[in-house]
Design a protein around this motif. Structure first.
Motif, PDB file in Angstrom:
ATOM      1  N   PHE A 161       1.485   9.486  -5.942  1.00  0.00           N
ATOM      2  CA  PHE A 161       1.992  10.837  -5.708  1.00  0.00           C
ATOM      3  C   PHE A 161       3.174  11.147  -6.617  1.00  0.00           C
ATOM      4  O   PHE A 161       3.402  12.301  -6.986  1.00  0.00           O
ATOM      5  CB  PHE A 161       2.386  10.997  -4.241  1.00  0.00           C
ATOM      6  CG  PHE A 161       1.238  11.384  -3.356  1.00  0.00           C
ATOM      7  CD1 PHE A 161       0.907  12.720  -3.167  1.00  0.00           C
ATOM      8  CD2 PHE A 161       0.481  10.418  -2.716  1.00  0.00           C
ATOM      9  CE1 PHE A 161      -0.153  13.085  -2.353  1.00  0.00           C
ATOM     10  CE2 PHE A 161      -0.586  10.766  -1.908  1.00  0.00           C
ATOM     11  CZ  PHE A 161      -0.912  12.107  -1.721  1.00  0.00           C
TER      12      PHE A 161
ATOM     13  N   VAL B  17       0.802   4.225  -2.785  1.00  0.00           N
ATOM     14  CA  VAL B  17       0.570   5.648  -2.491  1.00  0.00           C
ATOM     15  C   VAL B  17       1.705   6.496  -3.034  1.00  0.00           C
ATOM     16  O   VAL B  17       1.487   7.543  -3.669  1.00  0.00           O
ATOM     17  CB  VAL B  17       0.394   5.851  -0.978  1.00  0.00           C
ATOM     18  CG1 VAL B  17       0.376   7.341  -0.628  1.00  0.00           C
ATOM     19  CG2 VAL B  17      -0.880   5.193  -0.480  1.00  0.00           C
TER      20      VAL B  17
ATOM     21  N   MET C 164       0.835  -1.203   0.000  1.00  0.00           N
ATOM     22  CA  MET C 164       0.000   0.000   0.000  1.00  0.00           C
ATOM     23  C   MET C 164       0.870   1.254   0.000  1.00  0.00           C
ATOM     24  O   MET C 164       0.573   2.232  -0.685  1.00  0.00           O
ATOM     25  CB  MET C 164      -0.922  -0.009   1.226  1.00  0.00           C
ATOM     26  CG  MET C 164      -2.073  -0.998   1.134  1.00  0.00           C
ATOM     27  SD  MET C 164      -3.117  -0.966   2.611  1.00  0.00           S
ATOM     28  CE  MET C 164      -3.667   0.740   2.593  1.00  0.00           C
ATOM     29  N   GLY C 165       1.968   1.219   0.770  1.00  0.00           N
ATOM     30  CA  GLY C 165       2.882   2.360   0.798  1.00  0.00           C
ATOM     31  C   GLY C 165       3.505   2.622  -0.558  1.00  0.00           C
ATOM     32  O   GLY C 165       3.579   3.777  -1.014  1.00  0.00           O
TER      33      GLY C 165
END
Length: 276
Positions: free
Chosen positions: A41, A37, A33-34
């Protein structure tokens, strides 16, 4: 002959097996998930940089060089720009001591999120070194390794200035090979200078078409490249698992080469001495 109770009976050797703790599911999910994200970005920030809204400090091609072969591929540098730079302060740390078991690091800070660094002048001492090839302690400037290196350099010089095939073969080389062979319990051993080309260029000289190479699954990239360049058939066995290796060996000897079932010209087992 009757065995007395005091006689020691050697224990049967146990099979060597390595096991590693599995990554917890929660940690794995949060890690992916990191990455997701940061990737989203990253594309957003690249969009802002494209329209000059955000400044990009990384090396890029100049607009007037359009039509030339690019030195920087924007997509290939995506990870560096948007993920690695943000945590770059954890790596590439300048050292100010010998790279021994412990070493000293130069302290540094960043004011622009790790695009550039400023040195404070302070030193972080006695940091444990986990990223070195200094397996045998040769990088130390004191101790038995340093003393032996100094003695050998005074007698033989700092280099042979030639390959061993020409005039670069020393008695120390042959002495070391005999010692290695004795330690491993084999007929003979061959020593090379360490480097990527050592494995990638010499394996094709040892095996070729019609040969079989059995390779440990965690072998270094230089060994993997060398086995592929050789043109040999490659089969991979589980890391440090002698049962897996023995099974492949038995199948190779019984069945021989594919289709023709002729015996293999050579069977070469490729493993590393030390895995990182």
């Amino acid at each position: 002959h009757q065995c007395k109770s005091s006689d020691k009976v050697p224990a049967a050797p146990r099979p060597f097996a390595e096991s590693f703790e599995e990554t917890p599911m929660l940690v794995a999910v949060l890690t992916y998930m990191g990455y997701g994200v940061l990737t989203v970005f990253g594309y957003l920030r690249d969009f802002l940089r494209h329209w000059k809204i955000e400044r990009c400090h990384i090396g890029r091609e100049k607009e007037e060089q359009t039509g030339f072969v690019p030195l920087y591929q924007d997509f290939e540098n995506f990870y560096t720009r948007n993920l690695y730079i943000r945590i770059r302060d954890n790596w590439n740390r300048p050292i100010c001591s010998v790279p021994g078991a412990k070493m000293d690091l130069m302290e540094r800070t960043s004011r622009d999120y790790n695009w550039t660094f400023d040195y404070t002048g302070r030193v972080v001492r006695d940091v444990i070194n986990l990223g070195s090839y200094n397996y045998l302690g040769f990088a130390e400037n004191t101790g038995p390794c340093a003393d032996a290196a100094s003695e050998v350099a005074a007698k033989y010089g700092v280099g042979v200035a030639s390959t061993r095939q020409e005039i670069g073969n020393l008695d120390r080389h042959e002495e070391m090979e005999k010692l290695v062979a004795e330690f491993l319990g084999v007929e003979s051993a061959m020593a090379f200078g360490m480097g990527f080309a050592t494995n990638s260029m010499n394996i094709p000289a040892l095996a070729g078409k019609g040969c079989l190479i059995l390779s440990d699954e965690l072998n270094h990239a230089s060994l993997v490249l060398g086995t592929r360049l050789s043109g040999s058939t490659i089969r991979v066995f589980k890391h440090n698992n002698m049962q897996s290796l023995e099974k492949l060996l038995r199948e190779a000897i019984v069945h021989g080469q594919p289709r023709t079932h002729r015996p293999w010209k050579k069977i070469l087992i490729v493993v590393e001495g030390i895995y990182r």
